[in-house]
Design a protein around this motif. Structure first.
Motif, PDB file in Angstrom:
ATOM      1  N   THR A   1      -3.609 -10.335 -34.588  1.00  0.00           N
ATOM      2  CA  THR A   1      -4.437 -10.785 -35.713  1.00  0.00           C
ATOM      3  C   THR A   1      -5.689  -9.923 -35.831  1.00  0.00           C
ATOM      4  N   LYS A   2      -6.490 -10.250 -36.812  1.00  0.00           N
ATOM      5  CA  LYS A   2      -7.711  -9.490 -37.057  1.00  0.00           C
ATOM      6  C   LYS A   2      -8.623  -9.483 -35.826  1.00  0.00           C
ATOM      7  N   TYR A   3      -8.665 -10.605 -35.103  1.00  0.00           N
ATOM      8  CA  TYR A   3      -9.616 -10.731 -33.993  1.00  0.00           C
ATOM      9  C   TYR A   3      -8.965 -10.817 -32.616  1.00  0.00           C
ATOM     10  N   HIS A   4      -7.642 -10.799 -32.567  1.00  0.00           N
ATOM     11  CA  HIS A   4      -6.932 -11.059 -31.309  1.00  0.00           C
ATOM     12  C   HIS A   4      -5.739 -10.112 -31.276  1.00  0.00           C
ATOM     13  N   GLN A   5      -5.703  -9.193 -30.304  1.00  0.00           N
ATOM     14  CA  GLN A   5      -4.727  -8.112 -30.379  1.00  0.00           C
ATOM     15  C   GLN A   5      -3.788  -8.040 -29.176  1.00  0.00           C
ATOM     16  N   PRO A   6      -2.919  -9.020 -29.035  1.00  0.00           N
ATOM     17  CA  PRO A   6      -1.929  -8.967 -27.955  1.00  0.00           C
ATOM     18  C   PRO A   6      -0.779  -8.024 -28.309  1.00  0.00           C
ATOM     19  N   TYR A   7      -0.062  -7.598 -27.281  1.00  0.00           N
ATOM     20  CA  TYR A   7       1.153  -6.808 -27.505  1.00  0.00           C
ATOM     21  C   TYR A   7       2.153  -7.167 -26.407  1.00  0.00           C
ATOM     22  N   LEU A   8       3.427  -6.948 -26.703  1.00  0.00           N
ATOM     23  CA  LEU A   8       4.498  -7.216 -25.731  1.00  0.00           C
ATOM     24  C   LEU A   8       4.960  -5.894 -25.134  1.00  0.00           C
ATOM     25  N   THR A   9       4.990  -5.830 -23.796  1.00  0.00           N
ATOM     26  CA  THR A   9       5.585  -4.666 -23.129  1.00  0.00           C
ATOM     27  C   THR A   9       7.085  -4.925 -22.995  1.00  0.00           C
ATOM     28  N   ILE A  10       7.879  -4.026 -23.570  1.00  0.00           N
ATOM     29  CA  ILE A  10       9.331  -4.226 -23.633  1.00  0.00           C
ATOM     30  C   ILE A  10      10.039  -3.343 -22.611  1.00  0.00           C
ATOM     31  N   ASN A  11      10.737  -3.983 -21.675  1.00  0.00           N
ATOM     32  CA  ASN A  11      11.611  -3.301 -20.711  1.00  0.00           C
ATOM     33  C   ASN A  11      12.636  -4.336 -20.243  1.00  0.00           C
ATOM     34  N   ASN A  12      13.310  -4.078 -19.140  1.00  0.00           N
ATOM     35  CA  ASN A  12      14.361  -5.016 -18.713  1.00  0.00           C
ATOM     36  C   ASN A  12      13.811  -6.213 -17.937  1.00  0.00           C
ATOM     37  N   LYS A  13      12.497  -6.235 -17.687  1.00  0.00           N
ATOM     38  CA  LYS A  13      11.910  -7.342 -16.899  1.00  0.00           C
ATOM     39  C   LYS A  13      10.833  -8.045 -17.719  1.00  0.00           C
ATOM     40  N   ILE A  14      11.188  -8.557 -18.880  1.00  0.00           N
ATOM     41  CA  ILE A  14      10.188  -9.214 -19.728  1.00  0.00           C
ATOM     42  C   ILE A  14       9.889 -10.616 -19.182  1.00  0.00           C
ATOM     43  N   SER A  15       8.595 -10.884 -18.942  1.00  0.00           N
ATOM     44  CA  SER A  15       8.150 -12.189 -18.455  1.00  0.00           C
ATOM     45  C   SER A  15       6.786 -12.475 -19.077  1.00  0.00           C
ATOM     46  N   LYS A  16       6.136 -13.563 -18.635  1.00  0.00           N
ATOM     47  CA  LYS A  16       4.818 -13.885 -19.198  1.00  0.00           C
ATOM     48  C   LYS A  16       3.815 -12.758 -18.956  1.00  0.00           C
ATOM     49  N   SER A  17       3.999 -12.038 -17.849  1.00  0.00           N
ATOM     50  CA  SER A  17       3.058 -10.950 -17.547  1.00  0.00           C
ATOM     51  C   SER A  17       3.294  -9.723 -18.428  1.00  0.00           C
ATOM     52  N   SER A  18       4.325  -9.762 -19.275  1.00  0.00           N
ATOM     53  CA  SER A  18       4.585  -8.654 -20.207  1.00  0.00           C
ATOM     54  C   SER A  18       3.669  -8.702 -21.428  1.00  0.00           C
ATOM     55  N   ILE A  19       2.913  -9.790 -21.567  1.00  0.00           N
ATOM     56  CA  ILE A  19       1.958  -9.882 -22.677  1.00  0.00           C
ATOM     57  C   ILE A  19       0.642  -9.256 -22.229  1.00  0.00           C
ATOM     58  N   GLY A  20       0.208  -8.225 -22.939  1.00  0.00           N
ATOM     59  CA  GLY A  20      -1.078  -7.581 -22.656  1.00  0.00           C
ATOM     60  C   GLY A  20      -1.976  -7.687 -23.879  1.00  0.00           C
TER      61      GLY A  20
END
Length: 548
Positions: free
Chosen positions: A502-521
């Motif tokens: 969003t305009k004020y909140h910029q998360p992204y998903l790291t995509i690989n074969n081990k996607i988990s909650k820690s894949s959100i940066g």
């Protein structure tokens, strides 16, 4: 859909041993018949190859409607790619008769109706490529069967003109350019008008692409001609803001051997020249003298029509579309390896080589900008950096400059302008499968495509289970997004919820074969994004100073 009072959609389905397949389908140009492929016990995919969406285009003219045909067209073979140079630029391949598309329709135990539609635009630097490109161990790289079957969506792949035939421009109304973009627009428009007969929902079209195809998707989003034409867009490793995605000096027509002082005479000469010669002459004229980016002189232009202004000023046109975008962690590595060959060899990469690369990328800003960028990228080196660190820095510079930073700017502009549409950001970082590269190399440019198009399922012997996991995740996120505008909700389960950008909140998903909650940066490489968008941009342009 009805045709002469008959419900074609109902009448032309045939049963195939517990499944269904489309028989003859009525399109606006005539009837077409594809071929059914079994995917699983009760699942099939109907494949239609080589359906014309426009007539044979005139040289440097916008595409025209196809006149149609009599009888039933057997749509079972891919058609020629558009005329282009080969990868080594020594000869040409393809044809001027090339405006065709391919459709992949999943079928199960029920007749498919109202399916989401995904239209793919291939990459290839605006110089080469095709809708059925690079056959590796069997089907084309862009074969849509696995994605259609697993995601329950219709996949469409399209051809468009590239190279001189697609993007030559004089910079004015005589040869305005962007013919390849007009082809893409014609193909998407054809899909909107005809896809209902194939079981698709014309009001739920997503366009997606990679590299120059992603930049093309970006241009389609920004063009005023796309209002209401599609609903969502996905760009993988490229946007209209990428420095290689637009021509700044569209007078290269003169390099073809048609130099004339009178420009009208030059254009007449070009139109009379054999297109094969034009393509070859120009490719030789464009052989790079600086960094790889300098090779990409054929690209879209601001023509005052399809692209009416600087891309960064057109994001109000994209506010209506849901948007998902990202890059591969080493998108720039392959280009960096050409610009600084030592990064992939045993010999040392020197400080002079790093500065030389920066000098090539930032030449419009001059020496002060080079020194500034150098200090930013070497800050973590210490007094005696390991060679792996130095070499990876070179790849990072090229990835940031050519791909990651422009994509982050595009995401921010979309989020700032959107009115209810959603925005999502990702970083794909699965380690490379290309043999022979150093250990530090992660996801190479275009390595995401094999997973998105389901190659680990189609050719299982050359992949491991981890690759199938990744492929399943990507197909799920992408097709859910196409279905609902949200990658987390749809027909497919996903490993973790992907939060919106969003305009004020910029998360992204790291995509690989081990996607988990820690894949959100959060705030992907924001230090470098801020450097290029603020500090670097504050340096005056040398060319501007000269003009003043």
């Amino acid at each position: 859909m009805s045709y002469k009072g008959i419900c074609i959609h109902c009448s032309l389905f045939h049963e195939v041993k517990h499944g269904l397949y489309l028989g003859v389908v009525q399109t606006e140009g005539g009837k077409v018949e594809g071929k059914s492929h079994r995917m699983g016990l009760f699942s099939f995919v109907d494949v239609f190859k080589g359906i014309p969406f426009a007539d044979v285009p005139g040289k440097w003219e916008k595409p025209k409607p196809h006149p149609g045909w009599d009888g039933v067209m057997k749509a079972t073979k891919y058609r020629d790619r558009c005329l282009q140079v080969t990868l080594l630029q020594t000869k040409t391949q393809g044809s001027e008769d090339c405006l065709y598309l391919n459709i992949f329709v999943p079928q199960g135990s029920r007749v498919s109706k109202n399916l989401p539609v995904m239209v793919y635009l291939f990459g290839g630097a605006f110089l080469l490529g095709a809708s059925n490109d690079v056959a590796i161990l069997g089907d084309s790289l862009y074969d849509g069967k696995e994605m259609a079957d697993r995601g329950e969506v219709i996949i469409v792949t399209v051809n468009y003109r590239v190279g001189t035939m697609g993007f030559l421009s004089t910079g004015d109304s005589r040869l305005p350019g962007n013919y390849g973009l007009w082809d893409q627009h014609a193909a998407i428009s054809w899909v909107r008008r005809n896809i209902e007969a194939f079981g698709g929902n014309p009001d739920n079209i997503t366009i997606f692409g990679q590299s120059a195809g992603a930049a093309s998707v970006s241009y389609q989003m920004l063009s005023p001609y796309s209002k209401g034409l599609f609903r969502r867009a996905i760009t993988q490793c490229g946007v209209a803001l990428s420095p290689w995605a637009h021509q700044r000096n569209p007078m290269i027509a003169r390099k073809v051997g048609c130099w004339r002082s009178d420009e009208d005479e030059m254009i007449t000469c070009l139109k009379m020249t054999d297109p094969v010669d034009v393509e070859l002459f120009l490719s030789l004229a464009l052989l790079p003298t600086g960094v790889v980016m300098d090779l990409l002189e054929l690209a879209p232009v601001i023509d005052g029509d399809f692209i009416p202004d600087e891309p960064s000023k057109l994001f109000h046109n994209a506010a209506q579309f849901d948007y998902l975008a990202g890059v591969n962690s080493m998108d720039g590595h392959i280009f960096a390896g050409v610009d600084v060959p030592s990064i992939n060899k045993k010999n040392a990469t020197t400080v002079e080589q790093v500065r030389g690369l920066l000098n090539g990328l930032t030449k419009e800003k001059g020496n002060a900008a080079v020194s500034s960028a150098y200090s930013v990228y070497t800050a973590h080196w210490g007094s005696a950096p390991e060679q792996a660190v130095v070499k990876k820095t070179v790849a990072d510079i090229e990835t940031d400059f050519l791909f990651l930073v422009p994509t982050q700017i595009a995401l921010q502009l979309h989020a700032n302008n959107t009115s209810g549409a959603r925005t999502y950001s990702y970083l794909f970082n699965m380690k490379t499968r290309i043999p022979g590269f150093p250990r530090w190399v992660e996801a190479e440019h275009a390595e995401d495509l094999q997973y998105l198009f389901g190659k680990p399922f189609a050719t299982p012997l050359v992949y491991f289970p981890r690759h199938r996991d990744l492929s399943g995740y990507m197909i799920a996120y992408w097709t859910n997004f196409a279905r609902t505008g949200n990658p987390n909700t749809g027909e497919s389960r996903v490993p973790v919820a992907w939060p919106p950008f969003t305009k004020y909140h910029q998360p992204y998903l790291t995509i690989n074969n081990k996607i988990s909650k820690s894949s959100i940066g959060f705030d992907l490489r924001s230090y470098y994004v801020n450097y290029w968008t603020q500090t670097y941009n504050s340096f005056p342009s040398i060319k501007r100073e000269e003009k003043e």
